[in-house]
Design a protein around this motif. Structure first.
Motif, PDB file in Angstrom:
ATOM      1  N   TYR A  31      -8.256  -2.405  11.285  1.00 11.68           N
ATOM      2  CA  TYR A  31      -7.922  -3.296  10.038  1.00 11.68           C
ATOM      3  C   TYR A  31      -6.409  -3.656  10.234  1.00 11.68           C
ATOM      4  CZ  TYR A  31     -11.947  -1.642   7.751  1.00 11.68           C
ATOM      5  OH  TYR A  31     -13.278  -1.353   7.342  1.00 11.68           O
ATOM      6  N   GLU A  32      -5.952  -5.005  10.190  1.00  9.59           N
ATOM      7  CA  GLU A  32      -4.657  -5.582  10.436  1.00  9.59           C
ATOM      8  C   GLU A  32      -3.746  -4.779   9.535  1.00  9.59           C
ATOM      9  OE1 GLU A  32      -3.382  -9.607  11.476  1.00  9.59           O
ATOM     10  OE2 GLU A  32      -5.411  -9.963  10.599  1.00  9.59           O
ATOM     11  N   THR A  33      -2.647  -4.076  10.130  1.00  6.87           N
ATOM     12  CA  THR A  33      -1.721  -3.369   9.495  1.00  6.87           C
ATOM     13  C   THR A  33      -0.364  -3.753   9.961  1.00  6.87           C
ATOM     14  OG1 THR A  33      -3.260  -1.181   9.571  1.00  6.87           O
ATOM     15  CG2 THR A  33      -0.972  -0.948   9.059  1.00  6.87           C
ATOM     16  N   GLN A  34       0.489  -3.904   8.770  1.00  9.38           N
ATOM     17  CA  GLN A  34       1.952  -4.266   9.123  1.00  9.38           C
ATOM     18  C   GLN A  34       2.767  -3.341   8.419  1.00  9.38           C
ATOM     19  OE1 GLN A  34       3.445  -8.097   7.391  1.00  9.38           O
ATOM     20  NE2 GLN A  34       4.144  -8.538   9.221  1.00  9.38           N
ATOM     21  N   ILE A  35       3.812  -3.065   9.180  1.00 15.90           N
ATOM     22  CA  ILE A  35       5.068  -2.124   8.469  1.00 15.90           C
ATOM     23  C   ILE A  35       6.457  -2.883   8.844  1.00 15.90           C
ATOM     24  CG2 ILE A  35       6.413  -0.146   9.150  1.00 15.90           C
ATOM     25  CD1 ILE A  35       3.920   1.421  10.115  1.00 15.90           C
ATOM     26  N   SER A  82      -2.188  -2.628   4.651  1.00 13.65           N
ATOM     27  CA  SER A  82      -3.173  -2.630   5.742  1.00 13.65           C
ATOM     28  C   SER A  82      -4.429  -3.348   5.046  1.00 13.65           C
ATOM     29  CB  SER A  82      -3.745  -1.279   6.035  1.00 13.65           C
ATOM     30  OG  SER A  82      -4.580  -1.233   7.075  1.00 13.65           O
ATOM     31  N   SER A  83      -5.001  -4.403   5.809  1.00 13.60           N
ATOM     32  CA  SER A  83      -5.809  -5.217   5.418  1.00 13.60           C
ATOM     33  C   SER A  83      -7.168  -4.715   4.865  1.00 13.60           C
ATOM     34  CB  SER A  83      -6.232  -6.375   6.150  1.00 13.60           C
ATOM     35  OG  SER A  83      -7.341  -7.012   5.571  1.00 13.60           O
ATOM     36  N   THR A  84      -7.846  -4.925   3.920  1.00 13.68           N
ATOM     37  CA  THR A  84      -9.052  -4.330   3.406  1.00 13.68           C
ATOM     38  C   THR A  84     -10.422  -4.933   4.203  1.00 13.68           C
ATOM     39  OG1 THR A  84      -9.272  -5.692   1.627  1.00 13.68           O
ATOM     40  CG2 THR A  84      -8.255  -3.515   1.357  1.00 13.68           C
ATOM     41  N   ARG A  85     -10.005  -6.084   5.166  1.00 15.73           N
ATOM     42  CA  ARG A  85     -11.047  -6.683   5.833  1.00 15.73           C
ATOM     43  C   ARG A  85     -10.878  -6.187   7.170  1.00 15.73           C
ATOM     44  NH1 ARG A  85     -11.002 -12.953   3.346  1.00 15.73           N
ATOM     45  NH2 ARG A  85     -11.498 -12.201   1.483  1.00 15.73           N
ATOM     46  N   GLU A  86     -12.109  -5.824   7.828  1.00 12.61           N
ATOM     47  CA  GLU A  86     -12.299  -5.419   9.223  1.00 12.61           C
ATOM     48  C   GLU A  86     -12.100  -6.415  10.167  1.00 12.61           C
ATOM     49  OE1 GLU A  86     -14.757  -2.286  11.809  1.00 12.61           O
ATOM     50  OE2 GLU A  86     -15.580  -3.052   9.751  1.00 12.61           O
ATOM     51  N   ASP A 108       0.857  -1.168   0.181  1.00  7.62           N
ATOM     52  CA  ASP A 108       0.011   0.188  -0.029  1.00  7.62           C
ATOM     53  C   ASP A 108       0.755   1.238   0.114  1.00  7.62           C
ATOM     54  OD1 ASP A 108      -2.385  -1.405   0.180  1.00  7.62           O
ATOM     55  OD2 ASP A 108      -2.462  -1.725   2.268  1.00  7.62           O
ATOM     56  N   GLY A 109       1.990   1.153   0.544  1.00  5.18           N
ATOM     57  CA  GLY A 109       3.010   2.119   0.650  1.00  5.18           C
ATOM     58  C   GLY A 109       4.399   1.821   0.658  1.00  5.18           C
ATOM     59  N   ILE A 161       1.865   8.591   1.744  1.00  6.36           N
ATOM     60  CA  ILE A 161       1.583   8.292   0.459  1.00  6.36           C
ATOM     61  C   ILE A 161       0.485   7.388   0.174  1.00  6.36           C
ATOM     62  CG2 ILE A 161       4.030   9.092  -0.217  1.00  6.36           C
ATOM     63  CD1 ILE A 161       4.566   6.363  -1.136  1.00  6.36           C
ATOM     64  N   SER A 162       0.163   6.454   1.195  1.00  9.42           N
ATOM     65  CA  SER A 162      -0.917   5.697   0.687  1.00  9.42           C
ATOM     66  C   SER A 162      -2.258   6.034   1.325  1.00  9.42           C
ATOM     67  CB  SER A 162      -0.620   4.374   1.852  1.00  9.42           C
ATOM     68  OG  SER A 162      -1.052   4.821   3.134  1.00  9.42           O
ATOM     69  N   ASN A 163      -3.260   5.223   0.813  1.00 12.00           N
ATOM     70  CA  ASN A 163      -4.625   5.719   1.192  1.00 12.00           C
ATOM     71  C   ASN A 163      -5.000   5.402   2.458  1.00 12.00           C
ATOM     72  OD1 ASN A 163      -4.767   2.819   0.968  1.00 12.00           O
ATOM     73  ND2 ASN A 163      -6.709   2.853  -0.335  1.00 12.00           N
ATOM     74  N   ILE A 164      -3.976   4.774   3.438  1.00 12.37           N
ATOM     75  CA  ILE A 164      -4.490   4.414   4.802  1.00 12.37           C
ATOM     76  C   ILE A 164      -4.827   5.320   5.654  1.00 12.37           C
ATOM     77  CG2 ILE A 164      -3.744   3.102   6.683  1.00 12.37           C
ATOM     78  CD1 ILE A 164      -1.572   1.514   4.866  1.00 12.37           C
ATOM     79  N   PRO A 165      -5.789   5.468   6.172  1.00 10.77           N
ATOM     80  CA  PRO A 165      -5.793   6.894   7.152  1.00 10.77           C
ATOM     81  C   PRO A 165      -4.910   7.154   8.232  1.00 10.77           C
ATOM     82  CG  PRO A 165      -7.363   4.989   7.677  1.00 10.77           C
ATOM     83  CD  PRO A 165      -6.834   4.631   6.631  1.00 10.77           C
TER      84      PRO A 165
END
Length: 701
Positions: free
Chosen positions: A107-111, A45-49, A27-28, A138-142
């Motif tokens: 949403y599951e997010t990993q860096i 970041s996952s798109t599934r809540e 995503d970024g 730069i991503s669409n993640i909030p």
């Protein structure tokens, strides 16, 4: 995706952030370069809540040994689990960005920060922190960024940003801080007895330097197209159910939060929640029951948050009845454990920590296989937080990221007072066992560690105490809290730990849950922490104030001697034969340094003295005019060679054996004989001339 890059200068170092070339399916993705240091940071970041009631964010800091041209150690010769340093750096990235996500984003997010190239001269954790923010920005993640992270050190009286690693030995302040344009988000650092005002000055300097980092990330987002952020929808609770739940729960929560005992308070809150379920969910249909139960949990959590905070802001009253500056009751004990080299028990309210000290030899130093090479640590601290300390069950074994982080903070706090190797040539290991926890067990570790060091007879440079500060703010009003409880950490806006002596700060760590912290609040917290720290030190020093005059009978006695560096090879011997022989005969531990410093350790003083004598004999040099009892090691036609010192022989010429004339040396001396001889001369080449006859009375004519 097109390639874009931005450049900026950070205290004379050019930094480049690039996107659109590597890891384009993330995503970024940003590649951050400074000199020969290159870090790739990606975010997905996952798109599934999820059904989690928390933000499932994970940060990985991946060290690659090829980045420095090294082959990893170990049997498999590949990177294994994250090192302690990698875990600490992952936390430095995680802690400042976590509060920058919306409240209900689950949403599951990993860096993942991957170190691709490392020159070994400057740290790359700042580049990784900047890359994480840039990848999110730069991503669409909030993400309410950008953020920035950098290192501020004071070297020779001047502040330096991201200084060379080698220069940090000269620094009296080393702080990593992160923030947004509005203020500071996180602080982690150590110091050598600096004042609160000096720390504040460093934080202001570092925050001012961040502006170019924010500008660069905004420009990169603009070049990349500024994608629309994902929507975050807050859960909507039916008004009728919300009001009914609040009316039922609020008086019960208010009553429970005035109970001072933690377990009793938690039990009362559990009862209130169970009563609410019975009263409000019995008539709810099965199709709606799961949703209502989840909503009730949210209402309950919100009420606890609101009630606890309003008690402080409106009434100045905390959960356990204290005002904002009072520290909980403190008790201290030392010498609890008969075989430990030093032990101290520190209890503050419902937080109780046992600290132990073990003294070892230089062989016991902690060796770390790091990217910059092998690092040896003569002082280290291990922190253990078992589940029973908070009245829970759980898995035992291995250390969590939290345990590693808390242990590192306590280690940095105490490191400043540890004596140097010349004064106290021991390896020092402190172990912290948290028996109870209700607020800041890491600062309890600092206090119990100090007690254990004093009990162990370690000549520390000063006594260290630590305190955790909290914050409650509604935007217009704020209250800084001294010595926070676990609930005040959870329900509050800040966890600011400060440790130090009376002379100044030795370590600090700060995390917040709001978007930033003003310098005014930072200054208030630092001033208030000083008063709390002095109070804690006074309580500790009622039990023990100075190091004991001697170390434990069970600790190894360490003696240090100095020999001529040219003699080191002789003491070691071919293949270590000589030194192994000394160790085998005496049972001591011996560590030899290249400069001729030798450390001998043993619990038996006689063994130590015997080893020292053997080493001194090996290193001794022949003195002109001195008499030695030597051993004949070789017979020649012209005389005998006599070993007067280990590995040191001189020539006893045939003319110096006796007053009378001797035809054959073997008529008087044989190999293996012991003979008294006197040194007549040592020439420039080190050849020794001996005489026997000068020690024999000359016969009458």
């Amino acid at each position: 995706m097109q390639k874009h890059e931005v450049k900026f200068e950070l205290d004379g170092q050019e930094v480049t952030i690039e996107t659109g070339r590597l890891a384009k399916q993330a995503d970024g993705s940003c590649l951050v370069t400074c000199g020969n240091n290159v870090v790739l940071v990606t975010v997905v970041s996952s798109t599934r809540e999820t059904d989690f009631d928390f933000f499932p964010l994970t940060v990985e800091y991946s060290e690659k040994f090829y980045a420095t041209g090294k082959v990893p150690g170990g049997y498999f010769k590949r990177e294994g689990r994250p090192t302690t340093e990698a875990t600490l750096n992952a936390r430095l990235i995680d802690r400042p960005i976590r509060p920058c996500f919306p409240e209900f984003y689950n949403y599951e997010t990993q860096i993942v920060a991957t170190i691709l190239s490392f020159d070994g001269s400057t740290a790359v954790n700042s580049l990784a922190s900047i890359g994480a923010s840039a990848a999110l920005h730069i991503s669409n993640i909030p993400f309410k960024g950008p953020t920035a992270g950098l290192q501020v050190a004071r070297i020779d009286g001047k502040f330096v940003i991201n200084p060379p690693i080698a220069d940090l030995e000269k620094a009296d302040m080393d702080i990593f801080l992160a923030g947004t344009r509005n203020g500071i988000l996180m602080v982690e650092g150590e110091a050598k007895f600096v004042s609160e005002a000096e720390v504040l000055e460093a934080l202001k300097y570092g925050h001012e330097k961040m502006s170019v980092i924010f500008d660069a990330q905004d420009k990169l987002r603009e070049l990349n197209g500024s994608p629309t952020r994902r929507d975050v929808v807050a859960p909507v609770i039916e008004e009728t159910f919300l009001k009914a739940a609040q009316d039922f729960l609020k008086p019960k929560v208010e009553a429970a939060l005035t109970i001072r005992d933690k377990q009793e308070r938690y039990s009362s809150l559990d009862v209130a929640k169970d009563e609410a379920k019975t009263a409000l969910l019995e008539s709810v249909g099965d199709d709606l029951k799961a949703q209502r139960e989840k909503e009730l949990s949210q209402i309950f959590a919100d009420l606890k948050y609101q009630v606890a905070r309003s008690m402080i802001l409106d009434k100045g009253l905390r959960i356990d009845g204290r005002d904002t500056t009072t520290v909980r009751p403190i008790t201290c004990e030392v010498a609890l454990l008969p075989r430990s080299h030093g032990s101290g028990l520190f209890t503050r309210g419902e937080t109780q920590v046992l600290g132990t000290v073990t003294l070892g030899t230089p062989d016991d130093e902690l060796t770390i296989d790091a990217l910059e090479g092998n690092i040896k640590k003569p002082f280290f601290l291990h922190y253990n937080f078992p589940p029973y300390s908070v009245g829970e069950t759980g898995r035992m074994g291995g250390q969590s990221r939290r345990e590693i982080g808390h242990g590192n903070l306590a280690e940095r706090a105490l490191k400043a007072v540890i004596p140097n190797n010349e004064k106290f040539p021991y390896t020092i290991r402190i172990v912290s066992e948290v028996f109870e926890s209700n607020g800041s067990s890491s600062m309890g570790t600092v206090c119990s560690g100090t007690l254990a060091l004093l009990d162990g007879g370690v000549p520390i440079k000063g006594n260290v105490a630590g305190i955790a500060m909290g914050l409650i703010t509604d935007g217009d009003r704020y209250a800084v809290l001294s010595d926070i409880l676990g609930d005040e950490d959870h329900l509050g806006d800040m966890d600011f730990k400060v440790a130090g002596t009376r002379e100044g700060i030795t370590a600090l760590q700060m995390d917040i849950k709001i978007d930033s912290l003003t310098m005014e609040i930072m200054e208030t917290a630092l001033k208030q922490s000083l008063a709390g720290r002095i109070h804690i030190l006074e309580e500790m020093e009622k039990v023990i104030k100075e190091p004991r005059g001697q170390i434990s009978d069970y600790a190894p006695r360490m003696e240090t001697i100095k020999i001529n560096p040219d003699k080191v090879r002789e003491v070691i011997g071919a293949g270590g034969k000589v030194i192994k022989g000394i160790i085998e005969k005496t049972g001591v531990k011996i560590n030899i340094e290249d400069d001729g410093t030798i450390h001998i350790a043993s619990t038996e003083p006689e063994s130590t003295r015997a080893a020292i004598k053997m080493i001194e004999d090996i290193c001794a040099e022949a003195e002109v005019g001195k008499v030695y009892n030597g051993k004949v090691v070789k017979i020649a036609d012209f005389g005998a060679f006599v070993e007067i010192l280990p590995n040191t022989s001189g020539l006893l010429h045939i003319s110096e054996i006796a007053h009378e004339r001797i035809r054959n040396v073997s008529d008087v001396l044989k190999q293996g004989d012991n003979v008294d001889v006197k040194v007549l001369d040592v020439d420039r080449s080190g050849r020794i001339k001996l005489s026997r006859k000068v020690l024999i009375e000359k016969p009458a004519e």
